[in-house]
Design a protein around this motif. Structure first.
Motif, PDB file in Angstrom:
ATOM      1  N   TYR A  32      -4.681   3.183  10.026  1.00  0.00           N
ATOM      2  CA  TYR A  32      -4.092   2.722   8.784  1.00  0.00           C
ATOM      3  C   TYR A  32      -3.402   3.942   8.172  1.00  0.00           C
ATOM      4  CZ  TYR A  32      -7.427  -1.023   9.559  1.00  0.00           C
ATOM      5  OH  TYR A  32      -8.145  -2.045  10.111  1.00  0.00           O
ATOM      6  N   PHE A  34      -0.826   5.786   5.119  1.00  0.00           N
ATOM      7  CA  PHE A  34      -0.486   5.731   3.706  1.00  0.00           C
ATOM      8  C   PHE A  34       0.456   6.886   3.355  1.00  0.00           C
ATOM      9  CE2 PHE A  34      -4.050   2.886   2.601  1.00  0.00           C
ATOM     10  CZ  PHE A  34      -4.912   3.108   3.653  1.00  0.00           C
ATOM     11  N   TYR A  36       1.271   8.882  -0.319  1.00  0.00           N
ATOM     12  CA  TYR A  36       0.962   9.037  -1.735  1.00  0.00           C
ATOM     13  C   TYR A  36       1.920  10.059  -2.340  1.00  0.00           C
ATOM     14  CZ  TYR A  36      -3.599   6.667  -1.353  1.00  0.00           C
ATOM     15  OH  TYR A  36      -4.599   5.746  -1.173  1.00  0.00           O
ATOM     16  N   GLN A  38       2.299  12.799  -5.703  1.00  0.00           N
ATOM     17  CA  GLN A  38       1.589  13.484  -6.781  1.00  0.00           C
ATOM     18  C   GLN A  38       2.594  14.200  -7.666  1.00  0.00           C
ATOM     19  OE1 GLN A  38      -1.104  16.710  -5.643  1.00  0.00           O
ATOM     20  NE2 GLN A  38      -2.355  16.385  -7.456  1.00  0.00           N
ATOM     21  N   GLN A  42      -0.979  15.536 -12.273  1.00  0.00           N
ATOM     22  CA  GLN A  42      -1.452  14.159 -12.202  1.00  0.00           C
ATOM     23  C   GLN A  42      -2.195  13.918 -10.901  1.00  0.00           C
ATOM     24  OE1 GLN A  42       1.392  11.055 -13.075  1.00  0.00           O
ATOM     25  NE2 GLN A  42       2.448  12.308 -14.597  1.00  0.00           N
ATOM     26  N   GLY A  43      -2.854  12.769 -10.827  1.00  0.00           N
ATOM     27  CA  GLY A  43      -3.505  12.369  -9.593  1.00  0.00           C
ATOM     28  C   GLY A  43      -2.506  11.776  -8.617  1.00  0.00           C
ATOM     29  N   LEU A  44      -3.010  11.331  -7.472  1.00  0.00           N
ATOM     30  CA  LEU A  44      -2.144  10.744  -6.456  1.00  0.00           C
ATOM     31  C   LEU A  44      -1.905   9.272  -6.751  1.00  0.00           C
ATOM     32  CD1 LEU A  44      -3.461  13.297  -5.088  1.00  0.00           C
ATOM     33  CD2 LEU A  44      -2.999  12.136  -2.931  1.00  0.00           C
ATOM     34  N   LEU A  46      -0.261   5.695  -4.985  1.00  0.00           N
ATOM     35  CA  LEU A  46       0.139   5.096  -3.715  1.00  0.00           C
ATOM     36  C   LEU A  46       1.608   4.701  -3.744  1.00  0.00           C
ATOM     37  CD1 LEU A  46      -0.903   3.973  -0.929  1.00  0.00           C
ATOM     38  CD2 LEU A  46      -1.046   1.755  -2.103  1.00  0.00           C
ATOM     39  N   LYS A  49       1.768   1.534   2.196  1.00  0.00           N
ATOM     40  CA  LYS A  49       0.755   1.623   3.237  1.00  0.00           C
ATOM     41  C   LYS A  49       1.136   0.727   4.416  1.00  0.00           C
ATOM     42  CE  LYS A  49      -2.250  -2.167   1.786  1.00  0.00           C
ATOM     43  NZ  LYS A  49      -3.629  -2.620   1.521  1.00  0.00           N
ATOM     44  N   PHE A  90       2.187  13.153   0.060  1.00  0.00           N
ATOM     45  CA  PHE A  90       1.114  13.279   1.046  1.00  0.00           C
ATOM     46  C   PHE A  90       1.078  12.057   1.953  1.00  0.00           C
ATOM     47  CE2 PHE A  90      -1.120  16.981  -0.517  1.00  0.00           C
ATOM     48  CZ  PHE A  90      -0.793  17.019  -1.866  1.00  0.00           C
ATOM     49  N   SER A  94      -6.398   6.646   7.817  1.00  0.00           N
ATOM     50  CA  SER A  94      -7.810   6.250   7.828  1.00  0.00           C
ATOM     51  C   SER A  94      -8.018   5.270   8.965  1.00  0.00           C
ATOM     52  CB  SER A  94      -8.248   5.629   6.498  1.00  0.00           C
ATOM     53  OG  SER A  94      -7.758   4.308   6.377  1.00  0.00           O
ATOM     54  N   LYS A 101     -12.798   7.669   6.768  1.00  0.00           N
ATOM     55  CA  LYS A 101     -12.370   8.574   5.705  1.00  0.00           C
ATOM     56  C   LYS A 101     -10.854   8.595   5.622  1.00  0.00           C
ATOM     57  CE  LYS A 101     -14.284  11.956   7.742  1.00  0.00           C
ATOM     58  NZ  LYS A 101     -14.792  13.291   8.153  1.00  0.00           N
ATOM     59  N   LEU A 102     -10.343   8.931   4.444  1.00  0.00           N
ATOM     60  CA  LEU A 102      -8.912   9.125   4.267  1.00  0.00           C
ATOM     61  C   LEU A 102      -8.642  10.603   4.527  1.00  0.00           C
ATOM     62  CD1 LEU A 102      -6.426   7.479   3.426  1.00  0.00           C
ATOM     63  CD2 LEU A 102      -6.827   8.211   1.080  1.00  0.00           C
ATOM     64  N   PHE A 104      -5.851  13.564   4.798  1.00  0.00           N
ATOM     65  CA  PHE A 104      -4.514  13.852   4.295  1.00  0.00           C
ATOM     66  C   PHE A 104      -3.808  14.922   5.122  1.00  0.00           C
ATOM     67  CE2 PHE A 104      -4.168  11.571   0.324  1.00  0.00           C
ATOM     68  CZ  PHE A 104      -5.481  11.289  -0.010  1.00  0.00           C
ATOM     69  N   ARG A 109       6.434  19.307  -0.604  1.00  0.00           N
ATOM     70  CA  ARG A 109       7.004  19.368  -1.963  1.00  0.00           C
ATOM     71  C   ARG A 109       8.492  19.071  -1.891  1.00  0.00           C
ATOM     72  NH1 ARG A 109       5.245  23.684  -6.286  1.00  0.00           N
ATOM     73  NH2 ARG A 109       3.558  22.178  -6.261  1.00  0.00           N
TER      74      ARG A 109
ATOM     75  N   PHE B  90     -10.673  15.707  -7.720  1.00  0.00           N
ATOM     76  CA  PHE B  90     -10.178  14.361  -8.001  1.00  0.00           C
ATOM     77  C   PHE B  90     -11.236  13.328  -7.678  1.00  0.00           C
ATOM     78  CE2 PHE B  90      -5.808  14.893  -9.144  1.00  0.00           C
ATOM     79  CZ  PHE B  90      -5.395  16.035  -8.502  1.00  0.00           C
ATOM     80  N   GLY B 105      -7.919   9.476 -10.164  1.00  0.00           N
ATOM     81  CA  GLY B 105      -7.877   9.983 -11.524  1.00  0.00           C
ATOM     82  C   GLY B 105      -6.883  11.140 -11.607  1.00  0.00           C
ATOM     83  N   ASP B 106      -6.728  11.699 -12.803  1.00  0.00           N
ATOM     84  CA  ASP B 106      -5.765  12.775 -13.010  1.00  0.00           C
ATOM     85  C   ASP B 106      -6.308  14.160 -12.664  1.00  0.00           C
ATOM     86  OD1 ASP B 106      -4.051  11.297 -15.867  1.00  0.00           O
ATOM     87  OD2 ASP B 106      -3.684  11.166 -13.705  1.00  0.00           O
TER      88      ASP B 106
END
Lengths: 114, 113
Positions: A32, A34, A36, A38, A42-44, A46, A49, A90, A94, A101-102, A104, A109, B90, B105-106
């Protein structure tokens, strides 16, 4: 064990130009996959997928990716870059072979020049 | 409404201290995760809980101890902080495993002086 390799830690594109981010994976079974994004501080989030079915996957913000089993690749593209696309991207994998597990890639960048 | 929220956002502390990071998700998901992102942006999973049960426990020093009081919460306690613990942590959640996307989350930026 599965792994993900993103070619190019930095990519610079002009506004309006094609964005191409490369991702190759290693897996003994269909994974699978994906992508993402960022944004700074901030967080990642989606983008898209691939699990099964159609190999060309469309995501948010005009991005799409194509799963090519023969090349073990899942490259991300966008026809026309916007300044707002500047971020870290990213690729991740998985599946049972990854211990559910995911995992990465190292990230790419993207810098967008006016 | 924030889907996955972490507190605090920033944590600055000295070596040897003990600290905790809290995470809450309001998405109704049954699986939660902790990731560590180092200064080169490399992301690595640390722990995962499914229905409050630990299912992934990577090679992490036992100074790190996760706790999931219920499906919506996953906390991370770190004892005897070291310089190498400086990173962004995270929290994420998903419904099930494998092919379900994770919501992040951030992050909590931990700086050890």
């Amino acid at each position: 064990a599965q792994s993900v390799t993103q070619l190019g830690s930095h990519v610079s594109v002009s506004e309006g130009a094609l964005v191409l981010l490369r991702c190759n994976y290693s897996s003994s079974v269909p994974p699978y996959l994906f992508w993402y994004v960022q944004y700074p501080n901030q967080g990642l989030q989606l983008l898209l997928k691939y699990t099964t079915g159609a190999t060309l996957v469309k995501g948010i913000n005009g991005f799409e990716a194509e799963f090519k089993k023969s090349e073990t690749s899942f490259h991300l593209t966008k026809p026309s870059a916007h300044m707002s696309d500047a971020a870290e991207y990213f690729c991740a994998v998985s599946g049972p072979a990854a211990g559910n597990k995911l995992t990465f890639g190292g990230g790419t960048r993207v810098l967008v020049k006016p | 409404d924030t889907a996955v929220s972490q507190t605090p956002k920033y944590l600055v502390t000295q070596m040897g201290n003990d600290k905790s990071i809290k995470c809450e998700q309001n998405l109704g998901h049954d699986t939660m995760y902790w990731y560590k992102q180092d200064s080169k942006k490399f992301l690595k999973i640390m722990f995962s809980y499914n229905n409050k049960e630990l299912i992934i426990n990577e090679t992490v020093p036992n100074r790190f101890s996760p706790k999931s009081p219920d499906k919506a919460h996953l906390n991370l306690h770190i004892n005897s902080l070291e310089l190498g613990d400086s990173a962004v942590y995270f929290c994420a959640s998903s419904q099930g495993l494998l092919n379900q996307p994770q919501h992040f989350g951030d992050g909590t930026r931990l700086s050890i002086l």
